[in-house]
Design a protein around this motif. Structure first.
Motif, PDB file in Angstrom:
ATOM      1  N   TYR A  79       0.790  -1.243   0.000  1.00 16.73           N
ATOM      2  CA  TYR A  79       0.000   0.000   0.000  1.00 16.73           C
ATOM      3  C   TYR A  79       0.823   1.295   0.000  1.00 16.73           C
ATOM      4  CZ  TYR A  79      -2.996  -3.651   2.076  1.00 16.73           C
ATOM      5  OH  TYR A  79      -3.653  -4.817   2.362  1.00 16.73           O
TER       6      TYR A  79
ATOM      7  N   PHE B 263       2.266   5.421   5.999  1.00 17.78           N
ATOM      8  CA  PHE B 263       1.512   5.102   7.225  1.00 17.78           C
ATOM      9  C   PHE B 263       1.862   3.671   7.591  1.00 17.78           C
ATOM     10  CE2 PHE B 263      -2.337   3.142   9.050  1.00 17.78           C
ATOM     11  CZ  PHE B 263      -2.426   3.896  10.204  1.00 17.78           C
ATOM     12  N   PHE B 264       1.718   3.290   8.876  1.00 18.13           N
ATOM     13  CA  PHE B 264       2.322   1.998   9.278  1.00 18.13           C
ATOM     14  C   PHE B 264       1.735   0.774   8.595  1.00 18.13           C
ATOM     15  CE2 PHE B 264      -0.406   3.098  12.999  1.00 18.13           C
ATOM     16  CZ  PHE B 264      -1.129   1.929  13.221  1.00 18.13           C
ATOM     17  N   LEU B 265       0.490   0.837   8.109  1.00 16.03           N
ATOM     18  CA  LEU B 265      -0.018  -0.314   7.355  1.00 16.03           C
ATOM     19  C   LEU B 265       0.730  -0.480   6.029  1.00 16.03           C
ATOM     20  CD1 LEU B 265      -1.898  -2.676   6.787  1.00 16.03           C
ATOM     21  CD2 LEU B 265      -3.698  -1.074   6.184  1.00 16.03           C
TER      22      LEU B 265
ATOM     23  N   TYR C  57       8.038   0.856  11.502  1.00 15.40           N
ATOM     24  CA  TYR C  57       6.701   0.287  11.728  1.00 15.40           C
ATOM     25  C   TYR C  57       6.432   0.208  13.229  1.00 15.40           C
ATOM     26  CZ  TYR C  57       2.915  -2.942  12.395  1.00 15.40           C
ATOM     27  OH  TYR C  57       1.729  -3.493  12.823  1.00 15.40           O
TER      28      TYR C  57
ATOM     29  N   LEU D 277      -5.911   5.823  10.912  1.00 16.41           N
ATOM     30  CA  LEU D 277      -6.937   5.282  11.823  1.00 16.41           C
ATOM     31  C   LEU D 277      -8.323   5.725  11.382  1.00 16.41           C
ATOM     32  CD1 LEU D 277      -4.726   4.415  13.795  1.00 16.41           C
ATOM     33  CD2 LEU D 277      -6.034   5.462  15.626  1.00 16.41           C
TER      34      LEU D 277
ATOM     35  N   ALA E 194     -11.764   3.266  10.060  1.00 14.46           N
ATOM     36  CA  ALA E 194     -12.786   3.027  11.077  1.00 14.46           C
ATOM     37  C   ALA E 194     -14.236   3.027  10.585  1.00 14.46           C
ATOM     38  CB  ALA E 194     -12.627   4.070  12.181  1.00 14.46           C
TER      39      ALA E 194
ATOM     40  N   THR F 201     -15.633   0.345   7.138  1.00 15.89           N
ATOM     41  CA  THR F 201     -15.453  -1.059   7.504  1.00 15.89           C
ATOM     42  C   THR F 201     -16.474  -1.513   8.545  1.00 15.89           C
ATOM     43  OG1 THR F 201     -13.833  -0.189   9.040  1.00 15.89           O
ATOM     44  CG2 THR F 201     -12.980  -1.204   7.040  1.00 15.89           C
TER      45      THR F 201
ATOM     46  N   ALA G  28     -19.437  -4.214   7.923  1.00 18.01           N
ATOM     47  CA  ALA G  28     -19.508  -5.426   8.759  1.00 18.01           C
ATOM     48  C   ALA G  28     -20.914  -5.571   9.345  1.00 18.01           C
ATOM     49  CB  ALA G  28     -18.464  -5.349   9.875  1.00 18.01           C
TER      50      ALA G  28
ATOM     51  N   ASN H 185     -13.694  -8.223   4.005  1.00 16.85           N
ATOM     52  CA  ASN H 185     -12.716  -8.495   2.943  1.00 16.85           C
ATOM     53  C   ASN H 185     -12.468  -9.997   2.881  1.00 16.85           C
ATOM     54  OD1 ASN H 185     -11.398  -8.076   5.525  1.00 16.85           O
ATOM     55  ND2 ASN H 185      -9.531  -8.575   4.433  1.00 16.85           N
TER      56      ASN H 185
ATOM     57  N   LEU I 293     -11.393 -12.113  10.539  1.00 21.03           N
ATOM     58  CA  LEU I 293     -12.375 -11.139  10.028  1.00 21.03           C
ATOM     59  C   LEU I 293     -11.729  -9.811   9.688  1.00 21.03           C
ATOM     60  CD1 LEU I 293     -15.286 -11.848  12.537  1.00 21.03           C
ATOM     61  CD2 LEU I 293     -15.100 -12.590  10.151  1.00 21.03           C
ATOM     62  N   TRP I 294     -10.584  -9.509  10.311  1.00 21.04           N
ATOM     63  CA  TRP I 294      -9.903  -8.243  10.004  1.00 21.04           C
ATOM     64  C   TRP I 294      -8.399  -8.422  10.047  1.00 21.04           C
ATOM     65  CZ3 TRP I 294     -14.544  -7.675  12.917  1.00 21.04           C
ATOM     66  CH2 TRP I 294     -14.453  -8.059  14.243  1.00 21.04           C
TER      67      TRP I 294
ATOM     68  N   ARG J  10      -2.485  -7.275  11.529  1.00 20.87           N
ATOM     69  CA  ARG J  10      -3.875  -7.485  11.950  1.00 20.87           C
ATOM     70  C   ARG J  10      -4.451  -6.157  12.433  1.00 20.87           C
ATOM     71  NH1 ARG J  10      -5.848 -10.649  17.146  1.00 20.87           N
ATOM     72  NH2 ARG J  10      -4.456  -9.065  17.914  1.00 20.87           N
ATOM     73  N   CYS J  11      -5.727  -5.974  12.168  1.00 15.85           N
ATOM     74  CA  CYS J  11      -6.359  -4.667  12.356  1.00 15.85           C
ATOM     75  C   CYS J  11      -6.041  -4.016  13.701  1.00 15.85           C
ATOM     76  CB  CYS J  11      -7.870  -4.846  12.210  1.00 15.85           C
ATOM     77  SG  CYS J  11      -8.757  -3.303  12.355  1.00 15.85           S
TER      78      CYS J  11
ATOM     79  N   GLY K  22      -7.816  -1.841  14.937  1.00 15.94           N
ATOM     80  CA  GLY K  22      -9.111  -1.650  15.613  1.00 15.94           C
ATOM     81  C   GLY K  22      -9.714  -2.952  16.123  1.00 15.94           C
TER      82      GLY K  22
ATOM     83  N   ILE L  78     -19.285  -3.336  17.330  1.00 13.71           N
ATOM     84  CA  ILE L  78     -20.282  -3.919  16.417  1.00 13.71           C
ATOM     85  C   ILE L  78     -21.481  -4.449  17.217  1.00 13.71           C
ATOM     86  CG2 ILE L  78     -20.667  -5.767  14.721  1.00 13.71           C
ATOM     87  CD1 ILE L  78     -17.787  -5.143  13.666  1.00 13.71           C
TER      88      ILE L  78
HETATM   89  C1  HEM Z   1     -15.044  -4.347  11.011  1.00 18.63           C
HETATM   90  C2  HEM Z   1     -14.230  -3.318  10.843  1.00 18.63           C
HETATM   91  C3  HEM Z   1     -12.842  -3.459  10.279  1.00 18.63           C
HETATM   92  C4  HEM Z   1     -12.360  -4.328   9.341  1.00 18.63           C
HETATM   93  C5  HEM Z   1     -13.130  -5.403   8.582  1.00 18.63           C
HETATM   94  C6  HEM Z   1     -10.950  -4.041   9.177  1.00 18.63           C
HETATM   95  C7  HEM Z   1     -10.097  -4.748   8.334  1.00 18.63           C
HETATM   96  C8  HEM Z   1      -8.714  -4.661   8.419  1.00 18.63           C
HETATM   97  C9  HEM Z   1      -7.793  -5.560   7.753  1.00 18.63           C
HETATM   98  C10 HEM Z   1      -8.179  -6.725   6.855  1.00 18.63           C
HETATM   99  C11 HEM Z   1      -6.534  -5.155   8.061  1.00 18.63           C
HETATM  100  C12 HEM Z   1      -5.225  -5.806   7.605  1.00 18.63           C
HETATM  101  C13 HEM Z   1      -4.857  -5.387   6.200  1.00 18.63           C
HETATM  102  C14 HEM Z   1      -3.670  -6.167   5.673  1.00 18.63           C
HETATM  103  O1  HEM Z   1      -3.070  -6.979   6.390  1.00 18.63           O
HETATM  104  O2  HEM Z   1      -3.334  -5.977   4.481  1.00 18.63           O
HETATM  105  C15 HEM Z   1      -6.649  -3.997   8.914  1.00 18.63           C
HETATM  106  C16 HEM Z   1      -5.579  -3.276   9.412  1.00 18.63           C
HETATM  107  C17 HEM Z   1      -5.723  -2.056  10.049  1.00 18.63           C
HETATM  108  N1  HEM Z   1      -6.895  -1.486  10.487  1.00 18.63           N
HETATM  109 FE1  HEM Z   1      -8.752  -2.279  10.342  1.00 18.63          FE
HETATM  110  N2  HEM Z   1     -10.612  -2.984   9.980  1.00 18.63           N
HETATM  111  C18 HEM Z   1     -11.737  -2.600  10.679  1.00 18.63           C
HETATM  112  C19 HEM Z   1     -11.817  -1.577  11.620  1.00 18.63           C
HETATM  113  C20 HEM Z   1     -10.797  -0.713  11.937  1.00 18.63           C
HETATM  114  C21 HEM Z   1     -10.880   0.360  12.891  1.00 18.63           C
HETATM  115  C22 HEM Z   1     -12.100   0.681  13.757  1.00 18.63           C
HETATM  116  C23 HEM Z   1      -9.675   1.003  12.882  1.00 18.63           C
HETATM  117  C24 HEM Z   1      -9.223   2.185  13.695  1.00 18.63           C
HETATM  118  C25 HEM Z   1      -9.272   2.151  15.009  1.00 18.63           C
HETATM  119  C26 HEM Z   1      -8.822   0.304  11.951  1.00 18.63           C
HETATM  120  C27 HEM Z   1      -7.512   0.619  11.651  1.00 18.63           C
HETATM  121  C28 HEM Z   1      -6.619  -0.273  11.062  1.00 18.63           C
HETATM  122  C29 HEM Z   1      -5.182  -0.024  10.998  1.00 18.63           C
HETATM  123  C30 HEM Z   1      -4.458   1.203  11.505  1.00 18.63           C
HETATM  124  C31 HEM Z   1      -4.621  -1.163  10.383  1.00 18.63           C
HETATM  125  C32 HEM Z   1      -3.137  -1.422  10.123  1.00 18.63           C
HETATM  126  C33 HEM Z   1      -2.571  -2.277  11.228  1.00 18.63           C
HETATM  127  C34 HEM Z   1      -1.092  -2.554  11.058  1.00 18.63           C
HETATM  128  O3  HEM Z   1      -0.545  -2.356   9.969  1.00 18.63           O
HETATM  129  O4  HEM Z   1      -0.478  -2.969  12.051  1.00 18.63           O
HETATM  130  N3  HEM Z   1      -9.532  -0.723  11.377  1.00 18.63           N
HETATM  131  N4  HEM Z   1      -7.984  -3.725   9.130  1.00 18.63           N
END
Ligand code: HEM
Length: 448
Positions: free
Chosen positions: A107, A120-122, A130, A278, A282, A285, A289, A333, A393-394, A400-401, A403, A411
């Motif tokens: 990304y 960004f860290f993702l 990171y 962030l 948020a 997604t 869901a 996803n 799921l995330w 891993r997410c 959040g 949810i």
């Molecule tokens: C149901 C709701 C959500 C889903 C389905 C979801 C899905 C995901 C997925 C699949 C990833 C990993 C992506 C990858 O490995 O390529 C991810 C990472 C991330 N998500 Fe979520 N997300 C959700 C809610 C949130 C929320 C509420 C936040 C903010 C608080 C958030 C912030 C992030 C961040 C910052 C990352 C990167 C983590 C990292 O690189 O260590 N997400 N999310």
């Protein structure tokens, strides 16, 4: 990932599997559906793959006959890559997501366009940068906040909204995007943007970063326009906080305190660039869901009744167990993608060992992994007693997410007031189905 993109991808996967001549599409429900459809094979496959049940059938066949497929075809144009690999079993999905050195996140270029410079860290590979950025954000957004701040606010907002719509509610319009957008304003502290603006901006930016795999210039220009506005709103919120440091605890407020204490990563534009990631993650997604989980439950009336009974007694944990099981059948996803950094092999030493060429995009299907009978008991059954670690799921592994804890709590908290009332049903016609015009449903009306 967009539903439209997902079905295009599955379509390509299924055609590829078919062309491998391994009987992948024979002898199961797909074959029956394909035989009964009209048009050529491609058209019939497309019809089968427009619903999650069709996608699950394709993956079931792949798990049985060709669990890892490598092809020279490239399905993604938005990020540089060469060839594709499809991975379907739990062990191999986890292996790909665990091998940071061999399979990288892609990304970064788009993250940089969103912030106007920094990553960004993702978008980062594992390493000091990171770890620094992810860790300081964990200091700003603490786990205890979920119970202390996020859930009570979400519960109250959802109760108010549901009370104002007693008979009919269009979920994405009034509930499932609004509650997380209120979280961004009141808990994250970005109260310089309105709820409708936050919903619109974040949906466009998320689409661009994760779902626009064909590189649509219209999607990019809209996302970058909104990124500028969102960054300005975050800057304004920081400036307001600096001028008037009182008020309740927010993520931004903690970030500003850490900056003032000299914490690395929060100097200069550090706060806003970490914050926008962030904010983008948020809203669309969480909304999607909630919509998809309820959509699945409406097709399982017994489970919907159980969820409504649990909600009526205020048991958010039981509501959550049912919603997360529903999401297993249709996760936000269905695949997570990584690019191979070198020639390598996955599932070494097994009969399904697969050579991966440098540059190939590897699609690790978390949807498929959650139906792998080697790990998941009676996978086709709808059960609420499953161990949490079978759910992907995330995301999984390093990225891993962020959040995770928020998602598990918000949810159920926002859906319980909706489920607690009289029995829910779909609105008549198209309104009673999530729309698929964009990657994130804009409308889905339920009635009681
Ligand atoms: C149901 C709701 C959500 C889903 C389905 C979801 C899905 C995901 C997925 C699949 C990833 C990993 C992506 C990858 O490995 O390529 C991810 C990472 C991330 N998500 Fe979520 N997300 C959700 C809610 C949130 C929320 C509420 C936040 C903010 C608080 C958030 C912030 C992030 C961040 C910052 C990352 C990167 C983590 C990292 O690189 O260590 N997400 N999310």
């Amino acid at each position: 990932m967009s539903f439209a993109f997902a079905s295009n991808l599955f379509h390509a996967i299924a055609l590829e599997a078919h062309s491998l001549g391994k009987g992948v599409l024979a002898g199961d429900e797909i074959a029956a559906k394909l035989a009964s459809g009209s048009g050529d094979l491609a058209a019939r496959l497309k019809a089968v793959l427009t619903d999650p049940a069709g996608q699950r059938s394709v993956f079931a066949s792949l798990r049985a006959f060709a669990p890892n497929i490598a092809t020279d075809k490239t399905f993604v144009t938005a990020y540089p890559c060469d060839g594709s690999v499809i991975v379907t079993l739990t062990a191999d999905v986890r292996e790909v997501l665990d091998r940071q050195d061999d399979f990288e996140v892609v990304y970064e270029p788009r993250m940089r366009k969103i912030t106007g410079g920094p990553n960004f860290f993702l978008g980062m590979q594992d390493g000091a940068e990171y770890q620094l950025n992810a860790s300081i954000m964990r200091l700003a957004a603490q786990r205890g906040d979920v119970v202390d701040i996020v859930v009570p606010k979400a519960r109250d907002a959802a109760r108010r909204i549901v009370a104002a719509h007693p008979h009919e509610i269009d979920l994405p319009q009034v509930l499932t995007t609004v509650v997380p957008a209120l979280m961004v304003r009141e808990y994250f502290g970005v109260d310089t943007a309105s709820v409708p603006d936050l919903v619109e901006w974040t949906t466009a930016m998320f689409w661009y970063l994760f779902a626009d795999l064909q590189g649509d210039p219209v999607v990019e220009s809209k996302a970058l326009d909104y990124a500028g506005r969102c960054l300005s709103a975050i800057d304004a919120a920081i400036a307001r906080l600096d001028a008037n440091p009182g008020g309740p605890v927010t993520v931004l407020k903690r970030a500003a305190a850490l900056r003032d204490a000299g914490a690395g990563g929060f100097g200069g534009a550090g706060i806003r660039n970490n914050m926008i990631g962030l904010v983008i993650g948020a809203i669309p997604t969480i909304s999607k869901a909630c919509v998809q989980a309820l959509d699945v439950l409406l097709d399982h009336p017994d489970m919907l009744a159980q969820a409504q009974a649990a909600a009526a007694r205020g048991d958010e944990k039981a509501v959550g167990a049912i919603l997360f099981e529903a999401l297993r059948f249709n996760p936000v996803n269905p695949v997570i993608y990584r690019r191979a950094t070198r020639d390598c092999e996955i599932a070494s030493g097994t009969t399904r060992a697969c050579q991966v060429k440098k540059g190939a995009m590897v699609f690790a299907s978390n949807l498929s992994a959650m139906f792998d009978a080697a790990v998941v008991d009676d996978p086709d059954a709808f059960r609420t007693d499953r161990p949490w670690d079978i759910y992907i799921l995330w995301g999984y592994g390093l990225h891993r997410c962020f959040g995770d804890a928020i998602n598990r709590a918000i949810i159920p908290a926002l859906m319980t007031p909706l489920l607690a009332g009289a029995p829910l049903a779909r609105a008549d016609g198209a309104a009673g189905r999530p729309d698929a015009e964009t990657p994130f449903p804009q409308h889905f009306t339920v009635v009681r």
